[in-house]
Design an enzyme around this catalytic site. Structure first.
Site, PDB file in Angstrom:
ATOM      1  N   LYS A  13       0.824  -1.056  -0.065  1.00  0.00           N
ATOM      2  CA  LYS A  13      -0.158  -0.058  -0.220  1.00  0.00           C
ATOM      3  C   LYS A  13       0.766   1.277  -0.044  1.00  0.00           C
ATOM      4  O   LYS A  13       0.653   2.268  -0.809  1.00  0.00           O
ATOM      5  CB  LYS A  13      -0.946   0.201   1.256  1.00  0.00           C
ATOM      6  CG  LYS A  13      -2.051  -0.853   1.255  1.00  0.00           C
ATOM      7  CD  LYS A  13      -2.787  -0.225   2.557  1.00  0.00           C
ATOM      8  CE  LYS A  13      -2.218  -0.290   3.933  1.00  0.00           C
ATOM      9  NZ  LYS A  13      -1.880  -1.584   4.657  1.00  0.00           N
ATOM     10  N   ARG A  88      -9.630   1.848   8.959  1.00  0.00           N
ATOM     11  CA  ARG A  88      -9.335   0.266   8.873  1.00  0.00           C
ATOM     12  C   ARG A  88     -10.556  -0.236   9.600  1.00  0.00           C
ATOM     13  O   ARG A  88     -10.626  -1.805   9.856  1.00  0.00           O
ATOM     14  CB  ARG A  88      -8.195   0.138  10.088  1.00  0.00           C
ATOM     15  CG  ARG A  88      -6.829  -0.044   9.132  1.00  0.00           C
ATOM     16  CD  ARG A  88      -5.612  -0.279  10.272  1.00  0.00           C
ATOM     17  NE  ARG A  88      -4.622  -0.831   9.672  1.00  0.00           N
ATOM     18  CZ  ARG A  88      -3.241  -0.193   9.369  1.00  0.00           C
ATOM     19  NH1 ARG A  88      -3.337   1.094   8.996  1.00  0.00           N
ATOM     20  NH2 ARG A  88      -2.127  -0.909   9.167  1.00  0.00           N
ATOM     21  N   ARG A 127      11.634  -7.548   5.755  1.00  0.00           N
ATOM     22  CA  ARG A 127      11.802  -6.427   6.032  1.00  0.00           C
ATOM     23  C   ARG A 127      12.755  -5.547   6.807  1.00  0.00           C
ATOM     24  O   ARG A 127      12.596  -5.986   7.892  1.00  0.00           O
ATOM     25  CB  ARG A 127      10.239  -5.382   5.922  1.00  0.00           C
ATOM     26  CG  ARG A 127      10.069  -4.519   4.985  1.00  0.00           C
ATOM     27  CD  ARG A 127       8.508  -4.237   4.794  1.00  0.00           C
ATOM     28  NE  ARG A 127       7.716  -3.925   5.866  1.00  0.00           N
ATOM     29  CZ  ARG A 127       6.504  -3.359   5.687  1.00  0.00           C
ATOM     30  NH1 ARG A 127       6.196  -3.137   4.673  1.00  0.00           N
ATOM     31  NH2 ARG A 127       5.867  -2.907   6.710  1.00  0.00           N
ATOM     32  N   ARG A 160      11.312  -3.688  12.280  1.00  0.00           N
ATOM     33  CA  ARG A 160      10.666  -2.894  12.902  1.00  0.00           C
ATOM     34  C   ARG A 160      10.046  -4.226  13.721  1.00  0.00           C
ATOM     35  O   ARG A 160       9.456  -5.035  13.493  1.00  0.00           O
ATOM     36  CB  ARG A 160       9.361  -2.326  11.969  1.00  0.00           C
ATOM     37  CG  ARG A 160       9.440  -1.032  11.886  1.00  0.00           C
ATOM     38  CD  ARG A 160       8.698  -0.430  10.721  1.00  0.00           C
ATOM     39  NE  ARG A 160       7.263  -1.009  10.725  1.00  0.00           N
ATOM     40  CZ  ARG A 160       6.432  -0.435   9.831  1.00  0.00           C
ATOM     41  NH1 ARG A 160       6.690   0.193   8.772  1.00  0.00           N
ATOM     42  NH2 ARG A 160       5.111  -0.840   9.918  1.00  0.00           N
ATOM     43  N   ARG A 171      -1.387  -9.054  12.909  1.00  0.00           N
ATOM     44  CA  ARG A 171      -1.775  -8.172  12.251  1.00  0.00           C
ATOM     45  C   ARG A 171      -2.833  -8.422  11.167  1.00  0.00           C
ATOM     46  O   ARG A 171      -3.713  -7.980  10.807  1.00  0.00           O
ATOM     47  CB  ARG A 171      -0.575  -7.192  11.620  1.00  0.00           C
ATOM     48  CG  ARG A 171       0.087  -6.293  12.720  1.00  0.00           C
ATOM     49  CD  ARG A 171       1.189  -5.867  11.991  1.00  0.00           C
ATOM     50  NE  ARG A 171       1.174  -4.655  11.370  1.00  0.00           N
ATOM     51  CZ  ARG A 171       1.956  -4.034  10.795  1.00  0.00           C
ATOM     52  NH1 ARG A 171       3.284  -4.675  10.703  1.00  0.00           N
ATOM     53  NH2 ARG A 171       1.654  -3.077   9.723  1.00  0.00           N
TER      54      ARG A 171
HETATM   55  P1  AMP Z   1       0.640   0.772   8.839  1.00  0.00           P
HETATM   56  O1  AMP Z   1       1.857   1.252   8.605  1.00  0.00           O
HETATM   57  O2  AMP Z   1      -0.550   1.496   8.152  1.00  0.00           O
HETATM   58  O3  AMP Z   1       0.730  -0.612   8.672  1.00  0.00           O
HETATM   59  O4  AMP Z   1       0.239   0.944  10.416  1.00  0.00           O
HETATM   60  C1  AMP Z   1       1.027   0.485  11.333  1.00  0.00           C
HETATM   61  C2  AMP Z   1       0.408   0.368  12.774  1.00  0.00           C
HETATM   62  O5  AMP Z   1      -0.067   1.498  13.144  1.00  0.00           O
HETATM   63  C3  AMP Z   1      -0.830  -0.622  12.672  1.00  0.00           C
HETATM   64  O6  AMP Z   1      -0.540  -2.059  12.770  1.00  0.00           O
HETATM   65  C4  AMP Z   1      -1.624  -0.287  13.953  1.00  0.00           C
HETATM   66  O7  AMP Z   1      -0.988  -0.505  15.190  1.00  0.00           O
HETATM   67  C5  AMP Z   1      -1.550   1.345  13.832  1.00  0.00           C
HETATM   68  N1  AMP Z   1      -2.404   2.131  12.668  1.00  0.00           N
HETATM   69  C6  AMP Z   1      -2.104   2.650  11.781  1.00  0.00           C
HETATM   70  N2  AMP Z   1      -3.455   3.046  11.131  1.00  0.00           N
HETATM   71  C7  AMP Z   1      -4.222   2.831  11.959  1.00  0.00           C
HETATM   72  C8  AMP Z   1      -5.596   2.837  11.762  1.00  0.00           C
HETATM   73  N3  AMP Z   1      -6.137   3.337  10.814  1.00  0.00           N
HETATM   74  N4  AMP Z   1      -6.454   2.248  12.678  1.00  0.00           N
HETATM   75  C9  AMP Z   1      -5.981   1.628  13.894  1.00  0.00           C
HETATM   76  N5  AMP Z   1      -4.498   1.466  13.912  1.00  0.00           N
HETATM   77  C10 AMP Z   1      -3.872   2.045  13.100  1.00  0.00           C
END
Ligand code: AMP
Length: 219
Positions: A13, A88, A127, A160, A171
């Site tokens: 994404k 989400r 990663r 990470r 996740r």
């Molecule tokens: P991402 O980089 O989008 O994969 O987000 C990394 C982490 O940030 C996720 O695993 C969640 O813990 C948190 N996170 C990011 N966006 C959201 C969202 N819209 N709702 C809830 N948690 C989020």
């Protein structure tokens, strides 16, 4: 153009979002990036979010809804934007719809990248990130010149916390548990565009562009 991009963690994404933003001049709004920056800066938001993120759990809706609403209510709010990693949950989708309604704008389309779970695990467990300049690598698909060392600043690379395999599986479970009603929400509004997330970055980008043909013609 105003877009939302959805997909499991590790589906590419972020990469596609950057390419789409360059192509269409949209502002990239990634809640994951905003939260990671808050953690790095030790802000109150960062402290609240960290325990959820490190465990691979979603940050509570009210925290992320506030981040996004604040971004859109600022005088310098973007006219053209791409939301990456938000919404989400159904609650977040409803909140976003309310904020956009208030501003009298609407999303043009919602792209969903589909990638099977086993491929996600393969991608994410390889990663690596540079803790200093935040550049991203992959041990197989995008290795640094010297294994384990950042090409740009020579800092040792790290994984990470939320890319570790157990966390990735968490996740993914989380994604599958919440995505169904989100897709249904956007399908009913005729905004959903499903894109095959397998293939090279350029192949997936071409599929994103093809799925947006109609919206592009409108702009
Ligand atoms: P991402 O980089 O989008 O994969 O987000 C990394 C982490 O940030 C996720 O695993 C969640 O813990 C948190 N996170 C990011 N966006 C959201 C969202 N819209 N709702 C809830 N948690 C989020």
């Amino acid at each position: 153009m105003r877009l939302i991009i959805l997909g499991p963690p590790g589906s590419g994404k972020g990469t596609q979002a950057k390419l789409l933003c360059e192509r269409f001049g949209m502002t990239h709004i990634s809640t994951g990036d905003i939260l990671r920056e808050a953690i790095r800066n030790h802000t109150p938001l960062g402290r609240q979010a960290q325990k959820f993120m490190d465990g691979g759990q979603l940050v509570p809706d009210n925290l992320v809804n506030d981040i996004v609403a604040e971004r859109f209510r600022r005088p310098d709010r973007p006219e053209a934007f791409l939301l990456d990693g938000y919404p989400r949950t159904l609650n977040q989708a409803e909140e976003l719809a309310a904020v956009l309604r208030e501003l009298r704008v609407a999303a043009d389309a919602v792209l969903v990248l589909s990638v099977p779970d086993d491929e996600i695990v393969r991608r994410m467990s390889g990663r690596r990130i540079c803790p200093s300049d935040h550049s991203l690598y992959h041990v197989t698909f995008n290795p640094p010149k010297v294994p384990g060392i950042c090409d740009l600043c020579r800092t040792p690379l790290v994984q990470r916390a939320d890319d570790k395999e157990a966390t990735v599986l968490n996740r993914l479970r989380q994604y599958h548990a919440t995505v169904g009603e989100l897709l249904e929400f956007y399908r009913r509004r005729n905004l959903l565009r499903e894109v095959n997330g397998l293939g090279s970055i350029q192949e997936v980008f071409a599929s994103c562009l093809a799925s947006l043909q109609l919206e592009k013609d409108k702009c």
